[in-house]
Each structure stands twice: as C-alpha cells, then as structure tokens.
Design a protein around this motif. Sequence first.
Motif, PDB file in Angstrom:
ATOM      1  N   LEU A 187     -24.333  32.312   4.078  1.00 27.89           N
ATOM      2  CA  LEU A 187     -25.104  31.633   3.045  1.00 27.89           C
ATOM      3  C   LEU A 187     -26.080  32.580   2.347  1.00 27.89           C
ATOM      4  CD1 LEU A 187     -25.811  29.130   1.471  1.00 27.89           C
ATOM      5  CD2 LEU A 187     -27.249  28.383   3.396  1.00 27.89           C
ATOM      6  N   GLY A 188     -26.763  33.425   3.096  1.00 24.18           N
ATOM      7  CA  GLY A 188     -27.675  34.397   2.488  1.00 24.18           C
ATOM      8  C   GLY A 188     -26.937  35.332   1.543  1.00 24.18           C
ATOM      9  N   VAL A 189     -25.759  35.756   1.946  1.00 27.41           N
ATOM     10  CA  VAL A 189     -24.936  36.628   1.097  1.00 27.41           C
ATOM     11  C   VAL A 189     -24.573  35.903  -0.190  1.00 27.41           C
ATOM     12  CG1 VAL A 189     -22.708  37.818   0.925  1.00 27.41           C
ATOM     13  CG2 VAL A 189     -24.062  37.996   3.026  1.00 27.41           C
ATOM     14  N   ARG A 190     -24.187  34.639  -0.081  1.00 30.31           N
ATOM     15  CA  ARG A 190     -23.845  33.855  -1.279  1.00 30.31           C
ATOM     16  C   ARG A 190     -25.033  33.783  -2.232  1.00 30.31           C
ATOM     17  NH1 ARG A 190     -21.784  28.219   0.684  1.00 30.31           N
ATOM     18  NH2 ARG A 190     -21.823  27.786  -1.552  1.00 30.31           N
ATOM     19  N   LEU A 191     -26.221  33.551  -1.695  1.00 30.59           N
ATOM     20  CA  LEU A 191     -27.407  33.469  -2.539  1.00 30.59           C
ATOM     21  C   LEU A 191     -27.672  34.798  -3.242  1.00 30.59           C
ATOM     22  CD1 LEU A 191     -29.589  31.344  -0.138  1.00 30.59           C
ATOM     23  CD2 LEU A 191     -28.924  30.658  -2.459  1.00 30.59           C
TER      24      LEU A 191
END
Length: 160
Positions: free
Chosen positions: A109-113
């Motif tokens: 999720l952090g990577v997506r953000l």
Amino acid sequence: MSDQHHEVTVRRAQLPDLEGLVASSGALFAEDAGTRDPSININWPLEAGPERFAAGIDDPSRLTLVAESGGQIVAHLTGAVAEATARQPVKVATLMSLYVRPAHRSGGLGVRLVEHFSAWAKEAGAELAEVTAYASNSQAIRFYERSGFTSQAVTLRTNL
C-alpha cells in the motif's frame, strides 16, 4: 490488494474524508514524531489538521491521497509541488506525509501511494521529488530508498 476481505482503494481525498485524514495524521505524529522528536507538537493534527487538509484538497499544487478499506481511511499521503526559483531552478515535489496503519503494512500500500505521488509530481512538471524521514526511523528510510529516494542532506541539531 485484499486486506481483511476488503479491497483497498487509493484516491484523492475529499472534504468528507477530513475526520479520517486527521485521525491518520494523528497516528503518524504519535508513532513517528511522538517517539523521535520532543520539539514537535503531536497535537497539531487535531488543532490545525482539518483546516490544513481542507485547504489542500482543491489546491492544484498540493496532493492529498487517502487509502480506504471497508469505509475506513487506512492510509494517507500528502505532497506539494514548489515552483522553480532563482536559487533552485527546477520544480520540486515534496512528499510531506505518509502513513499506513499497522494492519495494512507490508502489502504494497505504501508503494502504491508513492507511485501515485510520483505520477502526480511528473504530471505537475516536477523534476525532482524529495522526502524527509527521521534519522532514527530506519524502516522509513529503507522504504523510501526502495522507492528510489537517496540521501541528499543531513540535518544536525543541538539543544540550547
């Protein structure tokens, strides 16, 4: 990505998200600055967050993203683009704040953000992106390095 049987959706924040944004920012302040920097007012998100987030939602030079799962905000990212100046003749995008609730970490999720932030920054004409992390937050530093950021400067402090 599935988490607790709910899809996680990343999208631009809207005014109805203010309460969730303030809660997410408050969790970031408590976990990060609250354990690493006694000079930071960890109540800032409650005191100034609603006004600050509301002002940024429609500002084209700022980005406010939320990640939502099951109707709850489980992560957020804020960023801004600064115009080129005589001192720094390139547009710079600053990732100002990123928080993923512990139950939603390690799933990308952090990577997506950060990917959404990078795409937005490029579209806004930024040539550089930057982020600041506490030197003692080795997990955050490793995360940002995996996302392509490299150390540029070190801030040194002393108590007076």
